[in-house]
Structures are given as structure tokens and as C-alpha cells.
Write a protein that holds these residues in place. Structure first.
Motif, PDB file in Angstrom:
ATOM      1  N   SER A  31       0.773  -1.084  -0.071  1.00  0.00           N
ATOM      2  CA  SER A  31      -0.152  -0.110   0.210  1.00  0.00           C
ATOM      3  C   SER A  31       0.933   1.169   0.043  1.00  0.00           C
ATOM      4  N   SER A  32       0.195   2.445  -0.272  1.00  0.00           N
ATOM      5  CA  SER A  32       1.077   3.542  -0.362  1.00  0.00           C
ATOM      6  C   SER A  32       0.470   4.787   0.013  1.00  0.00           C
ATOM      7  N   GLU A  33       1.222   5.925   0.382  1.00  0.00           N
ATOM      8  CA  GLU A  33       0.848   7.304   0.570  1.00  0.00           C
ATOM      9  C   GLU A  33       1.344   8.283   0.064  1.00  0.00           C
ATOM     10  N   LEU A  34       0.383   9.161  -0.463  1.00  0.00           N
ATOM     11  CA  LEU A  34       1.046  10.585  -1.239  1.00  0.00           C
ATOM     12  C   LEU A  34       0.804  11.379  -0.119  1.00  0.00           C
ATOM     13  N   ASN A  35       1.755  12.302   0.307  1.00  0.00           N
ATOM     14  CA  ASN A  35       1.802  13.480   1.115  1.00  0.00           C
ATOM     15  C   ASN A  35       2.094  14.632   0.318  1.00  0.00           C
ATOM     16  N   VAL A  36       1.352  15.713   0.714  1.00  0.00           N
ATOM     17  CA  VAL A  36       1.511  17.067  -0.123  1.00  0.00           C
ATOM     18  C   VAL A  36       1.736  17.982   1.319  1.00  0.00           C
ATOM     19  N   ASN A  37       2.838  19.052   1.175  1.00  0.00           N
ATOM     20  CA  ASN A  37       3.033  19.830   2.198  1.00  0.00           C
ATOM     21  C   ASN A  37       2.729  21.227   1.640  1.00  0.00           C
ATOM     22  N   ALA A  38       2.499  22.124   2.485  1.00  0.00           N
ATOM     23  CA  ALA A  38       2.277  23.558   1.955  1.00  0.00           C
ATOM     24  C   ALA A  38       1.354  23.552   0.753  1.00  0.00           C
ATOM     25  N   LEU A  39       0.154  23.044   0.903  1.00  0.00           N
ATOM     26  CA  LEU A  39      -0.726  23.044  -0.261  1.00  0.00           C
ATOM     27  C   LEU A  39      -1.066  24.591  -0.939  1.00  0.00           C
ATOM     28  N   GLU A  40      -1.018  24.366  -2.328  1.00  0.00           N
ATOM     29  CA  GLU A  40      -1.422  25.642  -2.991  1.00  0.00           C
ATOM     30  C   GLU A  40      -2.652  25.393  -3.629  1.00  0.00           C
ATOM     31  N   LEU A  41      -3.377  26.351  -4.197  1.00  0.00           N
ATOM     32  CA  LEU A  41      -4.594  26.421  -4.877  1.00  0.00           C
ATOM     33  C   LEU A  41      -4.522  25.376  -5.990  1.00  0.00           C
ATOM     34  N   ASP A  42      -3.307  25.430  -6.848  1.00  0.00           N
ATOM     35  CA  ASP A  42      -3.192  24.967  -7.824  1.00  0.00           C
ATOM     36  C   ASP A  42      -3.163  23.235  -7.737  1.00  0.00           C
ATOM     37  N   ASP A  43      -3.028  22.844  -6.188  1.00  0.00           N
ATOM     38  CA  ASP A  43      -3.017  21.332  -6.137  1.00  0.00           C
ATOM     39  C   ASP A  43      -4.285  20.914  -5.924  1.00  0.00           C
TER      40      ASP A  43
END
Lengths: 110, 113
Positions: free
Chosen positions: B73-85
Motif C-alpha cells: 500500500s502507499s501514501e502520497l503526502n503534499v505539504n504547503a498546499l497551494e490552490l493549484d494542487d
């Protein structure tokens, strides 16, 4: 220039029509080629792989021209259920990255 | 045979926050690839994990990171979210580093306000 380019459409066709989609790719080292289908707000699903010799699956025919870096999909006898976005997809020569075109939207009308 | 599952289905975050998305690969598959699909565009490759190691990365900044666990299984982490995300995040599982057919999960729709 995008790596995989497609006409976004939409292609509006009547039931029973034959419709063709084209796609060009820029990476001459690409090894594998596919057409995926994506219904609205759903995940992409593999429609068919594309081989240099051309291949057919029922009403669907795919062709690859490596010299021109061109891929095509022909749909014969269109059905209402064929309405979807068709994504042209290229796999890089390392085999681990699918590069998608922007998709071509097809709408089949009664 | 269990297909690819993703959680959550939908998520709303604000700019600057962090998010973790999860993917369970199809039974027997050891490779997970992550894609970002903005509205009206085709999916864009983020990265791939094969046997718990990163096995290729697309043109995404380091604030996009991932993990793969021993059960694949896997995780995707996104930090410091931006509107374009704001996008649909898709994971796909396959066997053998991605050369085989990739099977997509239903996706997580992320909205960043």
C-alpha cells in the motif's frame, strides 16, 4: 510542446457512426502505447494496447506509426455507451511512467 | 481479487496545510504509481514506488512525497498546499515496476481553498 497531443474535441456523432481519434507523441524512445477510456468523474481504464502491426478488438481498431510518432483509434458503429473521454497514453522506455494526452471527448447521440 | 482502493474519496483543505492520501494496491501487485489530474486535463505522473523504493519521479516539487509499505500500500503526502494542487489524485497498481498494465483506483478529489 506537449509530450502527447490530442484534439480535445468534443466529437459529437450519431449512433452507428464511425469516428477516428488521432494522437502524436514527441519521445521517439517510447516503447509502449495505449488507449484508455475515462468516464465522467471516474478513473481511467485500459481500452486497448497499440501495436505497430495494428490491432483490433471488436468495434475498436488501433494503429501505431512509429516513423511519424502517430497513434490512432477508430470506433465503428458507435454506441451511446461509447460516450467518454479517450486518453492516448505512452509508456517511457524505462517502463515505469505513463504519459497521458489531454484526452478527446466523444459524445454519441441517439 | 480485490481492486485498487483509495481514501478518502473527497477532501477539502486550505492553503498551507498538509494532506495525506492513501492507496491500497490490487492483490499481488508490488508497484504503485501516483498521478495528478487537473480538471479537463490528462493525468500527470507524480512518482512510482516499487518494492518500497521510489522508482521514477515526474516534474513535481519536493513537497510532494510518498511512501510504500511492506504490504505494497502507499501514501502520497503534499505539504504547503497551494490552490493549484486542487485536482483528482489517482493511484495505479501494477506488477514489476510498472511495465505491466496499470490498474487505477477511483481517485481522491482534493480541493484547496
Amino acid at each position: 510542446r506537449k509530450e502527447v497531443e490530442q484534439d480535445p474535441g468534443p466529437f459529437n456523432v450519431p449512433e452507428g457512426a464511425t469516428v477516428a481519434f488521432n494522437c502524436t507523441y514527441s519521445n521517439s524512445a517510447s516503447q509502449s502505447f495505449f488507449w484508455y477510456r475515462q468516464d465522467c468523474r471516474k478513473e481511467p481504464k485500459l481500452l486497448m494496447s497499440v501495436y505497430s502491426s495494428g490491432n483490433e478488438d471488436g468495434r475498436f481498431t488501433a494503429q501505431l506509426n512509429r516513423a511519424s510518432q502517430y497513434i490512432s483509434l477508430l470506433i465503428r458503429d458507435s454506441k451511446l455507451s461509447d460516450s467518454a473521454t479517450y486518453l492516448c497514453v505512452v509508456n517511457d522506455n524505462a517502463g515505469n511512467m505513463l504519459t497521458f494526452g489531454g484526452g478527446t471527448r466523444l459524445m454519441v447521440k441517439p | 481479487e480485490t481492486g485498487v482502493t483509495q481514501s478518502p474519496t473527497h477532501l477539502i483543505k486550505t492553503r498551507g496545510q498538509q494532506v495525506t492520501l492513501r492507496c491500497s494496491s490490487q492483490s499481488g501487485h508490488n508497484t504503485v504509481s501516483w498521478y495528478q489530474q487537473a480538471l479537463g486535463q490528462g493525468p500527470q505522473f507524480i512518482f512510482q514506488y516499487y518494492r518500497e523504493e521510489e522508482n521514477g519521479r515526474g516534474n513535481f516539487p519536493p513537497r510532494f512525497s510518498g511512501l510504500q509499505f511492506p504490504n505494497y500500500s502507499s501514501e502520497l503526502n503534499v505539504n504547503a498546499l497551494e490552490l493549484d494542487d486542487s485536482a483528482l489524485y489517482l493511484c495505479a497498481s501494477s506488477l514489476g515496476g510498472g511495465a505491466g498494465e496499470q490498474f487505477f483506483g477511483p481517485g481522491t478529489r482534493l480541493t484547496v481553498l
